[in-house]
Scaffold this active site. Structure first.
Site, short mmCIF file in Angstrom:
data_model
loop_
_atom_site.label_atom_id
_atom_site.label_comp_id
_atom_site.label_asym_id
_atom_site.label_seq_id
_atom_site.Cartn_x
_atom_site.Cartn_y
_atom_site.Cartn_z
N ARG A 159 0.82 -1.23 0.00
CA ARG A 159 0.00 0.00 0.00
C ARG A 159 0.85 1.26 0.00
O ARG A 159 0.41 2.31 -0.45
CB ARG A 159 -1.00 -0.03 1.16
N GLU A 206 4.77 -9.28 16.83
CA GLU A 206 4.28 -9.70 18.14
C GLU A 206 4.61 -11.19 18.36
O GLU A 206 5.08 -11.59 19.40
CB GLU A 206 2.77 -9.46 18.20
P1 AMP Z 1 3.96 -1.75 11.74
O1 AMP Z 1 5.23 -2.37 11.25
O2 AMP Z 1 3.42 -2.44 12.97
O3 AMP Z 1 4.07 -0.25 11.91
O4 AMP Z 1 2.84 -2.05 10.66
C1 AMP Z 1 2.75 -1.27 9.55
C2 AMP Z 1 2.32 -2.04 8.35
O5 AMP Z 1 1.22 -2.92 8.61
C3 AMP Z 1 1.87 -1.07 7.27
O6 AMP Z 1 2.43 -1.48 6.04
C4 AMP Z 1 0.37 -1.16 7.28
O7 AMP Z 1 -0.12 -1.18 5.97
C5 AMP Z 1 0.03 -2.45 8.00
N1 AMP Z 1 -0.96 -2.27 9.10
C6 AMP Z 1 -0.72 -2.46 10.41
N2 AMP Z 1 -1.82 -2.23 11.15
C7 AMP Z 1 -2.79 -1.87 10.29
C8 AMP Z 1 -4.16 -1.47 10.44
N3 AMP Z 1 -4.77 -1.40 11.63
N4 AMP Z 1 -4.84 -1.12 9.31
C9 AMP Z 1 -4.23 -1.17 8.10
N5 AMP Z 1 -2.96 -1.54 7.90
C10 AMP Z 1 -2.23 -1.89 8.97
#
Ligand code: AMP
Length: 171
Positions: free
Chosen positions: A58, A95
């Protein structure tokens, strides 16, 4: 323009307890997409940006039009095994378990100033690993920018070494 109007909350996707931020209404609205691209550009106006890099998949949807708008090249950061040329890999903790991202080792030139883009900041693990990759291949991080930041998670702290921006913060 309130970007909240173009995000759809989908509870329990992809697993129970997660509220997924669906960006498809935003993608379907040219004025809202243009607004995002212009606001990203404003956030870094006055800074030198040589490249935009974004994270599969995305992040690409915002990174490519932003790179075109800024008149700079685009660099994809992808999940393992997708990029065809010589790659560097960075693992990061989830996690439960680990995940990884990869980049072509010649994806930026040494010393280039890179703006990193993704759709959403949650824990920050994906973006932090992506920043590490850019630095491994000789790039400098100009900033990290997101459409949405989940303010109740510590993603911003994980990106503390870098300027971090979000167009919308949700709590
Ligand atoms: P993080 O590494 O935990 O910051 O997760 C970020 C990645 O996971 C991004 O590429 C987001 O597209 C996806 N992501 C994580 N949580 C969500 C959520 N609640 N809604 C949409 N995409 C998410």
């Amino acid at each position: 323009m309130d970007l909240n109007d173009f995000l759809r909350d989908v509870p329990d996707f992809p697993k129970p307890g997660i509220v997924f931020k669906d960006i498809t209404p935003l993608l379907a609205t040219p004025a809202a997409m243009l607004h995002c691209v212009e606001r990203f550009a404003e956030l870094v106006s006055g800074q030198t940006i040589d490249r935009v890099a974004a994270i599969e998949s995305r992040g690409f949807l915002f990174g490519v039009p932003l790179a075109l708008h800024l008149g700079v090249g685009f660099t994809p950061i992808r999940k393992p095994g997708k990029l065809p040329w010589k790659t560097r890999r960075q693992d990061y903790a989830l996690e439960y378990g680990t995940d990884a991202v990869e980049i072509h080792e010649d994806a930026v030139e040494p010393g280039q100033s890179v703006l990193l883009i993704d759709d959403l900041l949650a824990t920050g693990g994906t973006m932090r690993a992506s920043c590490d990759l850019i630095e491994q291949i000789g790039g400098k991080i100009a900033a990290c920018a997101f459409v949405v930041e989940l303010g109740f998670l510590p993603g911003r702290a994980k990106l503390a070494p870098y300027p971090t921006h979000a167009l919308l913060r949700v709590d």
